[in-house]
Design a protein around this motif. Structure first.
Motif, PDB file in Angstrom:
ATOM      1  N   GLN A 262     192.414 -60.836  96.051  1.00  0.00           N
ATOM      2  CA  GLN A 262     191.604 -61.906  96.532  1.00  0.00           C
ATOM      3  C   GLN A 262     191.052 -61.597  97.819  1.00  0.00           C
ATOM      4  OE1 GLN A 262     190.748 -64.713  94.729  1.00  0.00           O
ATOM      5  NE2 GLN A 262     191.623 -63.485  93.076  1.00  0.00           N
ATOM      6  N   GLU A 263     191.469 -60.617  98.472  1.00  0.00           N
ATOM      7  CA  GLU A 263     190.831 -60.124  99.782  1.00  0.00           C
ATOM      8  C   GLU A 263     189.747 -59.182  99.521  1.00  0.00           C
ATOM      9  OE1 GLU A 263     191.977 -60.861 103.081  1.00  0.00           O
ATOM     10  OE2 GLU A 263     192.926 -62.502 101.657  1.00  0.00           O
ATOM     11  N   SER A 264     189.287 -58.924  98.337  1.00  0.00           N
ATOM     12  CA  SER A 264     188.099 -58.212  98.167  1.00  0.00           C
ATOM     13  C   SER A 264     186.938 -58.781  98.839  1.00  0.00           C
ATOM     14  CB  SER A 264     188.079 -57.633  96.804  1.00  0.00           C
ATOM     15  OG  SER A 264     187.842 -58.804  95.839  1.00  0.00           O
ATOM     16  N   LEU A 265     185.834 -57.891  99.091  1.00  0.00           N
ATOM     17  CA  LEU A 265     184.407 -58.598  99.427  1.00  0.00           C
ATOM     18  C   LEU A 265     183.845 -59.301  98.150  1.00  0.00           C
ATOM     19  CD1 LEU A 265     182.429 -58.872 101.105  1.00  0.00           C
ATOM     20  CD2 LEU A 265     181.258 -56.650 100.334  1.00  0.00           C
ATOM     21  N   THR A 266     184.407 -59.064  97.104  1.00  0.00           N
ATOM     22  CA  THR A 266     183.455 -59.884  95.911  1.00  0.00           C
ATOM     23  C   THR A 266     184.318 -61.092  95.816  1.00  0.00           C
ATOM     24  OG1 THR A 266     184.983 -58.427  94.327  1.00  0.00           O
ATOM     25  CG2 THR A 266     182.679 -57.478  94.655  1.00  0.00           C
ATOM     26  N   ALA A 267     185.458 -61.096  95.881  1.00  0.00           N
ATOM     27  CA  ALA A 267     186.219 -62.448  95.904  1.00  0.00           C
ATOM     28  C   ALA A 267     185.753 -63.289  96.910  1.00  0.00           C
ATOM     29  CB  ALA A 267     187.578 -62.182  95.698  1.00  0.00           C
ATOM     30  N   ARG A 268     185.589 -62.911  98.019  1.00  0.00           N
ATOM     31  CA  ARG A 268     185.244 -64.028  99.297  1.00  0.00           C
ATOM     32  C   ARG A 268     183.700 -64.099  99.444  1.00  0.00           C
ATOM     33  NH1 ARG A 268     185.712 -61.306 103.302  1.00  0.00           N
ATOM     34  NH2 ARG A 268     186.325 -59.131 102.757  1.00  0.00           N
ATOM     35  N   MET A 269     182.721 -63.358  98.781  1.00  0.00           N
ATOM     36  CA  MET A 269     181.386 -63.334  99.162  1.00  0.00           C
ATOM     37  C   MET A 269     180.577 -64.743  98.934  1.00  0.00           C
ATOM     38  SD  MET A 269     179.351 -60.799  96.666  1.00  0.00           S
ATOM     39  CE  MET A 269     177.980 -61.406  97.403  1.00  0.00           C
ATOM     40  N   ALA A 270     181.247 -65.440  98.122  1.00  0.00           N
ATOM     41  CA  ALA A 270     180.301 -66.680  97.642  1.00  0.00           C
ATOM     42  C   ALA A 270     180.505 -67.576  98.628  1.00  0.00           C
ATOM     43  CB  ALA A 270     181.192 -67.431  96.520  1.00  0.00           C
ATOM     44  N   GLY A 271     181.364 -67.556  99.695  1.00  0.00           N
ATOM     45  CA  GLY A 271     181.035 -68.402 100.865  1.00  0.00           C
ATOM     46  C   GLY A 271     180.607 -67.892 102.087  1.00  0.00           C
ATOM     47  N   MET A 272     180.103 -66.760 101.828  1.00  0.00           N
ATOM     48  CA  MET A 272     179.572 -66.054 103.019  1.00  0.00           C
ATOM     49  C   MET A 272     178.200 -66.606 103.538  1.00  0.00           C
ATOM     50  SD  MET A 272     180.803 -62.284 102.904  1.00  0.00           S
ATOM     51  CE  MET A 272     182.376 -61.679 102.974  1.00  0.00           C
ATOM     52  N   THR A 273     178.177 -67.077 104.660  1.00  0.00           N
ATOM     53  CA  THR A 273     176.764 -67.544 105.129  1.00  0.00           C
ATOM     54  C   THR A 273     176.457 -66.996 106.654  1.00  0.00           C
ATOM     55  OG1 THR A 273     176.575 -69.481 103.950  1.00  0.00           O
ATOM     56  CG2 THR A 273     175.020 -69.296 105.753  1.00  0.00           C
TER      57      THR A 273
END
Length: 529
Positions: free
Chosen positions: A199-210
Motif C-alpha cells: 500500500q506504500e507504492s506510488l500506484t496505490a497512493r497516486m489517486a489522491g495526489m494533487t
C-alpha cells in the motif's frame, strides 16, 4: 619541565590529528540534482528553511560553480562524467540516446537486450559505460563488502551513478510507476519488493495526489517575469500514457525518491559495516513535464521550495540512522537546464533556422558532382552528419580528404559557426576551439561531421506539426558542496571541473580514483584533514 609538557601536548595533538585523518566516513551519500540551477538557489534563498539547502551551504565546503568540459551536456553524459571523473571521449556515454543509420532506430545509450528488467519491460545495463565509477572502486577496495546502491527518477541517472559492480540501481518505471531495475544487478532487496507490492507504492497512493503551491501566492515573487495567473493545480490520473513521467517531473517524484531512500536507511544497515557504504541519490529540478518553454513560473519556484524540504528530510534521516558526523555528503547538479524559448509576436532577434534535411540533400548533391552518382550521406543526428562510409570505401577514396571537402561545403551554410571532422579529432589535430568536441564525443559511433551553430540559431527538422525549438547551450551555474566531519565550512569562488569530483570523493574514501580519471583531488578538500 615546561619543555617536556610542551612536547607531550604536541604529541597528543599529533596523535589525535592522525587518528582523525585515518578515519574514513562510514557512509557516502552523493546527492545529484538533475538540472539544478545555482542561480535559482540564490533567487529562492529567502523561501528555504534552515535544514535543507541552507544547511548544506552553511555547514559544507561550497564551490560556486562546476564546469563541464564539453558541449551538449545531458542527463546521461553528465552522470557518467560526475561518477567516473572522465569525459565522454573516455567513458563512452555521449548522450541519453544513440542512433543507428543501419537499422534506422534510436535507442537508449544503456540499452542491452541481454538483460531483462525487474518491474519494467526496458532492457538496460551499464555495459556501454566504459570506465569504472566511484562505487566500482569502493567495491573493489572492500572486496565486495561495501553496499553500493543508486536511487533516481530515471534509469540513466540510476545506472550511471551506480556503476558496474553496484548491488543495485533503481528508478521509477514510466509505464507502471514501480521501482524498477535490471537483472544485470543480481537481486532486489526484500524491502523494495514489499514497497512495490504494498500500500506504500506510488500506484496505490497516486489517486489522491494533487500538486498545488506549498506557500501562499505572495511568496512566489522571486522571478518578476512570471505571468500573473491563478495558483496552479495538477492531478495525476492512473492508467494514462504520460502519468508517471509527469509525476517524476513534479515534486512528487523527489518525494518518491526520498521514500525509497528511507527504506534503504531503515533496513539496509548502511554505515554499520567495516567498510564504507554508498548511496547515490538523484533528485529533479527541471521544468514540469511539457512546460519547458515556461521558464519563469511559480511551478519552478515551488519545485525548489519543496526540494529544499526533501533535502532537509533526507539529511535528518541520515543523521538519525548513521549520523552526519559519520557521513560524507556530496551535493551537486548536472550542469544543464532543458528549456525552450518562445518569442513574442513581432520580436526580431538575431539568428535563424537551420534545416538538416535541406542541408544533407544539398551536401549529397555536391558530393555526387565531385565523386559520382551515389548516396554519399546517410543522415543527420544530434548535431552530426553521418556519411556513407561503405560507399567511400568501395570507391577507394581517402576518408579524411572526403570529410574535409564536405566540411568546407557545409561551412558556407548560414548559421554554421564551425564544422569539425571525425578524422581531425581522431588525428589529434584539433585546436582549443574544438577541444570540447573532442572531449564530448566518442570515436566509435561519432558522426563524420560535427556542426556547431551560431548563437540564436534553431534546428528545424521540417516535421509536420513540430514546433521549431529555440534552445540555449549556455553553461548553467552549478554548485558543488562537500559536507563531512573534519571539513571546515568555507566558500570557494574558483571554478572547478566536473571531472575533479570523483577523485575527490575517492580520496576521502581512501580508495583509488576511477580508472579513466586523470584529475587529482580538489586542493581544499585533500588538504583539509
Amino acid at each position: 619541565m615546561r619543555r617536556f609538557l610542551f612536547w607531550l601536548i604536541a604529541a597528543v595533538w599529533a596523535g589525535s590529528g592522525l587518528r582523525a585523518q585515518q578515519q574514513a566516513p562510514r557512509l557516502v551519500v552523493c546527492i545529484t540534482v538533475d538540472q539544478l540551477r545555482g542561480d535559482y538557489l540564490e533567487y529562492f534563498y529567502h523561501a528555504f528553511d534552515e535544514h535543507g539547502f541552507k544547511r548544506l551551504m552553511n555547514e559544507g565546503v561550497v564551490y560556486h560553480n562546476v564546469a563541464f568540459e564539453f558541449r551538449n551536456v545531458d542527463q546521461a553524459s553528465a552522470f557518467a562524467t560526475l561518477f567516473t571523473g572522465a569525459n565522454p571521449n573516455a567513458h563512452g556515454i555521449t548522450g541519453r540516446t544513440v542512433y543507428s543509420f543501419e537499422t534506422l532506430r534510436e535507442l537508449p545509450s544503456l540499452h542491452d537486450p541481454e538483460y531483462l528488467g525487474n518491474f519494467t519491460r526496458d532492457n538496460y545495463s551499464p555495459k556501454n559505460l566504459l570506465a569504472s565509477t566511484i562505487g566500482d572502486e569502493l567495491k573493489i577496495a572492500s572486496k565486495g563488502r561495501s553496499e553500493v546502491y543508486a536511487i533516481a527518477p530515471d534509469a540513466e541517472s540510476a545506472i550511471l551513478s551506480a556503476g558496474h559492480a553496484a548491488n543495485g540501481a533503481f528508478w521509477i518505471d514510466n509505464a507502471n510507476g514501480k521501482w524498477a531495475t535490471t537483472t544485470y544487478y543480481r537481486s532486489v532487496p526484500w524491502y523494495v519488493e514489499k514497497y512495490n507490492n504494498g500500500q506504500e507504492s506510488l500506484t496505490a497512493r497516486m489517486a489522491g495526489m494533487t500538486w498545488q503551491p506549498a506557500l501562499a501566492p505572495d511568496r512566489y515573487r522571486a522571478l518578476p517575469y512570471a505571468q500573473e495567473k491563478p495558483p496552479f493545480s495538477y492531478t495525476f490520473k492512473p492508467r494514462t500514457l504520460d502519468c508517471f513521467p509527469r509525476i517524476k517531473t513534479s515534486p512528487f517524484g523527489n518525494r518518491e525518491v526520498n521514500r525509497l531512500v528511507s527504506q534503504f536507511l531503515e533496513y539496509g544497515a548502511f554505515g554499520t559495516r567495516p567498510c564504507p557504504d554508498m548511496l547515490a541519490v538523484t533528485f529533479y529540478a527541471g521544468s514540469f513535464h511539457g512546460n519547458r518553454a515556461e521558464e519563469y513560473t511559480a511551478e519552478i519556484q515551488d519545485t525548489y521550495i519543496q526540494l529544499d524540504r526533501d533535502i532537509a528530510e533526507l539529511l535528518t534521516a541520515i543523521d538519525r540512522k548513521v549520523g552526519l558526523r559519520n557521513t560524507l555528503v556530496v551535493f551537486t547538479g548536472t550542469g544543464y537546464f532543458e528549456s525552450e524559448e518562445e518569442y513574442a509576436q513581432g520580436m526580431q532577434l538575431g539568428g535563424g533556422e537551420f534545416h538538416p534535411k535541406r542541408c544533407t540533400a544539398l551536401l549529397n548533391m555536391y558530393l555526387m558532382a565531385l565523386y559520382g552518382q551515389k548516396n554519399w550521406v546517410n543522415g543527420f543526428y544530434n548535431g552530426q552528419i553521418y556519411l556513407n562510409r561503405k560507399a567511400v570505401e568501395e570507391e577507394k577514396l581517402d576518408l579524411a580528404a572526403f570529410q574535409r571537402k564536405a566540411a568546407d561545403f557545409l561551412s558556407e551554410f548560414s548559421g554554421v559557426a564551425h564544422v569539425t571532422t571525425d578524422m581531425t579529432l581522431r588525428a589529434g589535430t584539433w585546436n582549443e576551439g574544438t577541444a570540447d568536441l573532442q572531449r564530448g564525443t566518442y570515436h566509435l559511433g561519432r558522426g563524420d561531421l560535427i556542426i556547431s551553430l551560431q548563437p540564436g540559431w534553431a534546428i528545424d527538422n521540417d516535421e509536420p506539426g513540430e514546433r521549431v525549438k529555440h534552445t540555449r547551450s549556455n553553461a548553467v551555474q552549478t554548485p558543488l558542496i562537500f559536507m563531512a566531519n573534519g571539513l571546515r565550512p568555507q566558500r570557494i569562488y574558483r571554478e572547478v571541473r566536473a571531472t575533479e569530483i570523483a577523485p575527490t570523493v575517492t580520496h576521502l574514501l581512501r580508495v583509488r580514483p576511477p580508472n579513466a580519471c586523470e584529475r587529482i583531488p580538489l586542493y581544499e578538500i585533500s588538504t583539509a584533514r
